[in-house]
Structures are given as C-alpha cells and as structure tokens.
Design a protein around this motif. Structure first.
Motif, PDB file in Angstrom:
ATOM      1  N   LEU A  84       0.837  -1.203   0.000  1.00  0.00           N
ATOM      2  CA  LEU A  84       0.000   0.000   0.000  1.00  0.00           C
ATOM      3  C   LEU A  84       0.874   1.255   0.000  1.00  0.00           C
ATOM      4  O   LEU A  84       0.574   2.233  -0.691  1.00  0.00           O
ATOM      5  CB  LEU A  84      -0.924   0.032   1.215  1.00  0.00           C
ATOM      6  N   ALA A  85       1.954   1.221   0.783  1.00  0.00           N
ATOM      7  CA  ALA A  85       2.846   2.384   0.867  1.00  0.00           C
ATOM      8  C   ALA A  85       3.458   2.671  -0.499  1.00  0.00           C
ATOM      9  O   ALA A  85       3.581   3.835  -0.910  1.00  0.00           O
ATOM     10  CB  ALA A  85       3.940   2.140   1.911  1.00  0.00           C
ATOM     11  N   LYS A  86       3.831   1.611  -1.183  1.00  0.00           N
ATOM     12  CA  LYS A  86       4.420   1.797  -2.512  1.00  0.00           C
ATOM     13  C   LYS A  86       3.394   2.429  -3.459  1.00  0.00           C
ATOM     14  O   LYS A  86       3.718   3.339  -4.213  1.00  0.00           O
ATOM     15  CB  LYS A  86       4.876   0.446  -3.058  1.00  0.00           C
TER      16      LYS A  86
ATOM     17  N   GLY B 294       5.317   4.741  -6.027  1.00  0.00           N
ATOM     18  CA  GLY B 294       6.641   4.167  -6.248  1.00  0.00           C
ATOM     19  C   GLY B 294       7.750   5.203  -6.251  1.00  0.00           C
ATOM     20  O   GLY B 294       8.888   4.901  -6.588  1.00  0.00           O
ATOM     21  N   GLU B 295       7.455   6.450  -5.848  1.00  0.00           N
ATOM     22  CA  GLU B 295       8.454   7.514  -5.929  1.00  0.00           C
ATOM     23  C   GLU B 295       9.176   7.758  -4.609  1.00  0.00           C
ATOM     24  O   GLU B 295      10.059   8.610  -4.531  1.00  0.00           O
ATOM     25  CB  GLU B 295       7.790   8.812  -6.392  1.00  0.00           C
ATOM     26  N   SER B 296       8.773   7.021  -3.574  1.00  0.00           N
ATOM     27  CA  SER B 296       9.436   7.192  -2.297  1.00  0.00           C
ATOM     28  C   SER B 296       9.640   5.828  -1.670  1.00  0.00           C
ATOM     29  O   SER B 296       8.757   4.975  -1.757  1.00  0.00           O
ATOM     30  CB  SER B 296       8.587   8.078  -1.386  1.00  0.00           C
TER      31      SER B 296
ATOM     32  N   SER C 123       9.811  13.614  -4.551  1.00  0.00           N
ATOM     33  CA  SER C 123      10.141  12.189  -4.638  1.00  0.00           C
ATOM     34  C   SER C 123      11.599  11.969  -4.226  1.00  0.00           C
ATOM     35  O   SER C 123      12.383  12.926  -4.147  1.00  0.00           O
ATOM     36  CB  SER C 123       9.924  11.689  -6.065  1.00  0.00           C
ATOM     37  N   ASP C 124      11.959  10.706  -4.006  1.00  0.00           N
ATOM     38  CA  ASP C 124      13.337  10.371  -3.638  1.00  0.00           C
ATOM     39  C   ASP C 124      14.303  10.849  -4.710  1.00  0.00           C
ATOM     40  O   ASP C 124      15.316  11.493  -4.417  1.00  0.00           O
ATOM     41  CB  ASP C 124      13.500   8.849  -3.494  1.00  0.00           C
ATOM     42  N   ASP C 125      13.995  10.541  -5.963  1.00  0.00           N
ATOM     43  CA  ASP C 125      14.915  10.889  -7.055  1.00  0.00           C
ATOM     44  C   ASP C 125      15.062  12.399  -7.202  1.00  0.00           C
ATOM     45  O   ASP C 125      16.162  12.907  -7.410  1.00  0.00           O
ATOM     46  CB  ASP C 125      14.428  10.280  -8.374  1.00  0.00           C
ATOM     47  N   GLU C 126      13.964  13.113  -7.107  1.00  0.00           N
ATOM     48  CA  GLU C 126      14.014  14.579  -7.246  1.00  0.00           C
ATOM     49  C   GLU C 126      14.909  15.176  -6.156  1.00  0.00           C
ATOM     50  O   GLU C 126      15.725  16.063  -6.426  1.00  0.00           O
ATOM     51  CB  GLU C 126      12.605  15.163  -7.161  1.00  0.00           C
ATOM     52  N   LEU C 127      14.769  14.680  -4.929  1.00  0.00           N
ATOM     53  CA  LEU C 127      15.577  15.208  -3.829  1.00  0.00           C
ATOM     54  C   LEU C 127      17.042  14.824  -4.005  1.00  0.00           C
ATOM     55  O   LEU C 127      17.936  15.643  -3.799  1.00  0.00           O
ATOM     56  CB  LEU C 127      15.036  14.693  -2.491  1.00  0.00           C
ATOM     57  N   LEU C 128      17.296  13.583  -4.401  1.00  0.00           N
ATOM     58  CA  LEU C 128      18.686  13.146  -4.599  1.00  0.00           C
ATOM     59  C   LEU C 128      19.363  13.951  -5.702  1.00  0.00           C
ATOM     60  O   LEU C 128      20.526  14.354  -5.581  1.00  0.00           O
ATOM     61  CB  LEU C 128      18.726  11.645  -4.928  1.00  0.00           C
TER      62      LEU C 128
ATOM     63  N   GLY D 207       7.944  23.243  -9.380  1.00  0.00           N
ATOM     64  CA  GLY D 207       8.709  23.220 -10.636  1.00  0.00           C
ATOM     65  C   GLY D 207       9.663  22.043 -10.746  1.00  0.00           C
ATOM     66  O   GLY D 207       9.970  21.575 -11.840  1.00  0.00           O
ATOM     67  N   TYR D 208      10.107  21.538  -9.593  1.00  0.00           N
ATOM     68  CA  TYR D 208      11.070  20.436  -9.602  1.00  0.00           C
ATOM     69  C   TYR D 208      10.488  19.163 -10.224  1.00  0.00           C
ATOM     70  O   TYR D 208      11.202  18.256 -10.622  1.00  0.00           O
ATOM     71  CB  TYR D 208      11.534  20.133  -8.163  1.00  0.00           C
ATOM     72  N   LYS D 209       9.152  19.096 -10.289  1.00  0.00           N
ATOM     73  CA  LYS D 209       8.527  17.881 -10.850  1.00  0.00           C
ATOM     74  C   LYS D 209       8.868  17.760 -12.338  1.00  0.00           C
ATOM     75  O   LYS D 209       9.043  16.662 -12.858  1.00  0.00           O
ATOM     76  CB  LYS D 209       7.009  17.935 -10.673  1.00  0.00           C
TER      77      LYS D 209
END
Lengths: 208, 187
Positions: free
Chosen positions: A15-17, A22-24, B112-117, B153-155
């Motif tokens: 559910l979290a995914k 899937g972005e975090s 998102s993880d990638d955007e922050l990284l 904007g980072y999106k």
C-alpha cells in the motif's frame, strides 16, 4: 480472524508503494499507521461478512485483504445507489443542518472517500445526527448506517403532511431551522405525547 | 493500533520494526561494483555503520522504509562527485543519508526520492563545493521553504537546475567576468 504482523506488514508495504506511486522508499510513522489501519479495516470488513453468514473459511491475510477490499467497493456502490434513490424525494423541512449534511455533505463523501488508502475515514463530521446514530462506526460502515437511518426517518416523516411537520417544529422552537435537532425524533416525541394525552383524556388547556 | 485483543499500544508500536529490510549490509556492499570505478569502496564495517546510522536517523525522523533503501541510490547518485574521497566516504554517506531523510520530512513528502537526490547532488557539487553543512544549513532549507509554500517546478525538471532562482547569494556571474576582463584588457 487474527493475523500476525509478519502477514500484515507486506500488505502495508505494498500500500505504501502504491500511495507514493513508487516515488518514495519511506513514509512517516503517521502515514504507515494510517495504512496499517486501512489494512485492518479492510480485513475487518470480511470478518463482518463472514460473521453475518456464519462462515469462517480459513484464508491468508492477503486473501482476506483482497476479499475485504471487494466488499468495501461493493458497499460503496450500494450506498451510492441508495443515496441516489433517496435524494430526489429528500426533504430537510427547512433545517439547515439536515440539508447541509445530506444534500451537500454526502456527495462529497462519495467524491473523496479513499477506499484503498484510508477506508476507515468517513471524512464528514455528520453534524445532523440520526436517531440511532452510532459514533463507534467509522468509514463506509458509518455512512451506510447513516444512510439507512436517514432513509427510515424520511419514510416516517412522509407519513405526515409537510405542513404538519413544519408546524410541529415551529411550535417546538421557531428557530428550529438553525438548530441541530433531529426532525424525526422531535416529530415522534410530539406525536407520542399527543397520543398519550389523548389516551389520558387531558385537554390542551391541562384540564381533564 | 493493536491487532490482537489485549495488546497495548506500546506493544503494537513495535510493528513498525517489522519493516526493517533484510540483507541491508549486503546490498550496500553491492554498490562497490559501481563506486570502485571512482576509487570509492565500502568495507563490511563501513556498511554496518551506515546501516546502524540509517536506523537511528529513521527513528529520529519517525520514518519507516518499506522497500529498497534510498541509501543505495544515494551512493550511486554521489559516487562520481569530485568532492567524495575514500578516507571519508562512509562518513559522508552517513551524513548525506541523514540530510536526505531529514529533508524528506521538511518537504512533507511532496518531493520524490529521485528529485531530492538529484537536487542534493547538483547543489553539493556546485553551490556547496562539497560542504554538507552548507547543503543542510542553507541550500536545502531555502528550497524546502519553497516546496512547502507550493512550489512544484522540480517535478518537471526532476530536481535539476532548481536552486538558482531561490538563491539569495550573489554568485559567480560569467557575463560580469567577461565584461571586467574586456575592460581591463582593452584599457
């Protein structure tokens, strides 16, 4: 149905995914707890169904969750259909709380209810309380119970001419339109009192 | 929330510990395959320290990881930076990992993880000149303010090229340099 955490956590992780698209790879504690509650609420839906049918087939947590999710979706659809059937003839008798909750509030529930990630949240404050309101219920169960109560109350009120209902309400309190009063309960109380008075032979002026 | 009758909230709080992924050390050591090309490798002891530091950070930030950890991606994102050196590689990874999870919270999971990284790596190499304190204390808080304020904007840029518009410090201006050089040379 009691499931171990080892069985529930993978469902929460899935559910979290989905929740994060899937972005975090991580969520906050609060979000994780909300998702765990979502899983437990969904599985509980199957428990309720199984209890009503006296069926207790052993299933895995995953199977219970999937079956519970389908039951929730079905319940939302049934409630939406019941609401659509009721609303054309719905009458709030001028009471703002009744109108705002049923006519304005309930459509927003159907628009924003999150059956996957937050099924335990029924979103609305339900300021207009039905006669048999159960505050312990949550999510779609609360809305289903609320709708059932509203349908029953409307059916009861339709037994009387509209003008009679308005007259009773205004006699009770001329400001009834702005008060969180249950219209059907009030009507029932007044009707019962009048019936009791008639049986007791008491006239309106208090003499017998 | 208790899952069994009689279970207290304190006991049920431990359910979050079930999220700890397996093979964390092995997965970190797998990154050596790529990082070795840049002269950077982690020992098993380094990997164990990073895993322990990650657990502490996640607990401090009240976050839980549910899939492949962001740390491996962080290592791959930063491994070719000119500001990473072998003798402080593990320490820098721990520092960046801590900053990453802190600002996932500061930005309310909007990024998102990638955007922050991507954002962190770009600023680490340019504006910060490899200074993690400046990254954490100045650059990221400035950007986090914008994200919390509704900036998105980072999106569309995936986190790249985002800081200059919010930077309050006047930095190297190539046009100004050329003009001054021209003025000096042609006088």
């Amino acid at each position: 149905m009691q499931y171990e955490m080892e069985e529930l956590v993978p469902i929460v992780a899935e559910l979290a995914k989905g929740y994060t698209s899937g972005e975090s790879s991580s969520v906050s504690y609060e979000q994780a707890e909300q998702l765990m509650q979502a899983v437990q609420y969904t599985i509980h839906e199957l428990e309720l169904e199984s209890a009503s049918r006296a069926v207790s087939a052993p299933v895995t947590a995953r199977q219970a969750y999937d079956a519970g999710y389908q039951l929730l979706c079905d319940k939302v659809r049934r409630c939406q259909a019941a609401y659509n059937q009721m609303i054309p003839e719905f009458d709030a008798y001028g009471n703002e709380f009744y109108y705002d909750t049923v006519v304005k509030g309930l459509p927003k529930f159907f628009l924003y209810y999150d059956v996957r990630y937050n099924p335990q949240d029924h979103l609305l404050t339900l300021d207009y309380v039905t006669r048999d309101f159960d505050p312990q219920l949550t999510g779609i169960d609360q809305i289903e119970d609320y709708l059932l109560g509203t349908v029953q109350e409307q059916r009861y009120l339709k037994k009387f001419p509209r003008s009679q209902v308005i007259a009773v309400l205004e006699q009770w309190n001329s400001d009834y339109r702005e008060l969180p009063v249950n219209v059907a309960q009030l009507m029932q109380d007044v009707t019962r009192q009048r019936d009791a008075d008639a049986v007791g032979g008491r006239r309106d002026d208090g003499t017998e | 929330m208790p899952s069994a009758e009689g279970e207290t909230m304190e006991q049920s709080k431990n359910w979050l510990e079930y999220f700890q992924p397996q093979n964390q050390v092995a997965e970190l050591l797998d990154t050596n395959e790529e990082t070795a090309h840049f002269g950077l490798t982690l020992t098993e002891k380094d990997a164990q320290m990073i895993v322990a530091a990650r657990q502490n950070t996640l607990k401090a930030q009240r976050r839980v990881e549910f899939g492949a950890s962001a740390t491996e991606r962080l290592i791959r994102e930063f491994c070719d930076s000119q500001y990473l050196e072998q003798d402080c590689f593990a320490e820098t990874v721990m520092r960046l990992q801590d900053i990453f999870f802190t600002f996932k919270n500061e930005m309310m999971d909007l990024i998102s993880d990638d955007e922050l990284l991507h954002f962190m790596r770009e600023q680490f190499d340019t504006v910060c000149f490899g200074d993690t304190d400046y990254l954490e204390g100045t650059v990221l808080p400035t950007f986090a303010d914008q994200v919390r304020g509704g900036y998105g904007g980072y999106k569309s840029t995936d986190g790249y090229g985002e800081y200059a518009q919010f930077d309050e410090v006047k930095r190297w201006d190539p046009e100004l340099y050329r003009q001054v050089l021209k003025d000096l040379a042609w006088k």
